[in-house]
Design an enzyme around this catalytic site. Structure first.
Site, PDB file in Angstrom:
ATOM      1  N   ASP A  10       0.836  -1.212   0.000  1.00  0.00           N
ATOM      2  CA  ASP A  10       0.000   0.000   0.000  1.00  0.00           C
ATOM      3  C   ASP A  10       0.866   1.256   0.000  1.00  0.00           C
ATOM      4  OD1 ASP A  10      -2.172  -1.652   0.324  1.00  0.00           O
ATOM      5  OD2 ASP A  10      -2.191  -1.433   2.502  1.00  0.00           O
TER       6      ASP A  10
HETATM    7  N1  URA Z   1      -1.271  -5.967   3.898  1.00  0.00           N
HETATM    8  C1  URA Z   1      -1.720  -4.705   3.907  1.00  0.00           C
HETATM    9  O1  URA Z   1      -2.728  -4.406   4.525  1.00  0.00           O
HETATM   10  N2  URA Z   1      -1.033  -3.784   3.219  1.00  0.00           N
HETATM   11  C2  URA Z   1       0.102  -4.031   2.545  1.00  0.00           C
HETATM   12  O2  URA Z   1       0.686  -3.144   1.955  1.00  0.00           O
HETATM   13  C3  URA Z   1       0.559  -5.370   2.549  1.00  0.00           C
HETATM   14  C4  URA Z   1      -0.155  -6.313   3.228  1.00  0.00           C
END
Ligand code: URA
Length: 247
Positions: A103
């Protein structure tokens, strides 16, 4: 898809200009068909390109590990003009792309490559390569809540697979806890949604391991090439977990 003369030049055949001459002279074939005009495009990963009958070697395969910082998008382009992970690869001319996503606000270990088979092996849903995160959450989750995450918890897209979960750090003064969590899937925002499901909002998320590969001393925003052994180990991990979960 790239213009043929660019592919040839990048493969080290000759200069772009000289490669144009080679094409015009009829020395170049794509998938057995002679190309004598400029502007024809090909895909160096899938098309067979020859010069005077000799196959042109494809692009060099690159395997990169980055320590992503937050506020960067895991994408090759961003129409909104935000920073993208490849902005952090000075000196890499080849087009590489991320192996899975982190993310915008997630930090830590991100792999990038131009090897589609490698990317596919590591991200295919049937290959359950473990990924370990440190999640700092608001409040201090009860052991029983962590147990729920460990066993599997209902999310809107189904139950999660069993995970490994343990306390990494507890800060009673700030009323925060950092939990180490290893998951074997790669659903969208999975770790954040798992903690939402036990009513503990994630305030910081960092991936610290992909398979057996750890971030080690890699600085924030920095990258390095993987060693051939590390590439081999990652592929072995994908094959192994595939078999284990197929039983
Ligand atoms: N899980 C999440 O919530 N975000 C990420 O970036 C990776 C795994």
């Amino acid at each position: 898809m790239e213009r043929l003369q660019k592919i040839l030049a990048q493969a080290g055949v000759a200069s772009r200009r000289k490669c144009e001459e080679l094409i015009l002279s009829g020395a170049v074939e794509v998938n057995g068909e002679k190309v004598t005009t400029l502007g024809v495009k090909a895909d160096p990963a899938t098309d067979v390109i020859t010069v005077n009958g000799k196959p042109v070697k494809g692009e060099k395969k690159l395997y990169i590990m980055m320590n992503k910082v937050k506020g960067v998008i895991t994408s090759a382009k961003d129409p909104q003009g935000r920073k993208i992970v490849t902005d952090f690869l000075p000196g890499i001319k080849e087009r590489v792309y991320p192996v899975g996503r982190l993310d915008y606000d997630t930090e830590g270990l991100l792999l990038l490559t131009n090897d589609g088979d490698f990317a596919n092996m590591l991200t295919h849903p049937s290959h359950h390569v473990p990924k370990t995160y440190l999640a700092t959450v608001k409040g201090i989750p009860h052991g029983s809540a962590l147990e729920q995450l460990q066993k599997g918890i209902q999310l809107e897209d189904g139950m999660t697979a069993p995970a490994e979960v343990e306390y990494h750090d507890v800060d009673t003064e700030k009323n925060e806890a950092t939990i180490s969590i290893t998951i074997y899937e790669g659903r969208n925002r999975q770790v954040r949604r798992m903690f939402d499901a036990i009513n503990h909002k994630v305030i910081r998320l960092k991936r610290i391991k992909f398979g057996d590969l750890g971030l080690q001393q890699l600085g924030r925003g920095k990258y390095r090439h993987l060693t051939p052994q590390e590439v081999k180990d990652l592929l072995a991990s994908a094959r192994k977990t595939h078999k284990v979960h197929k039983k």
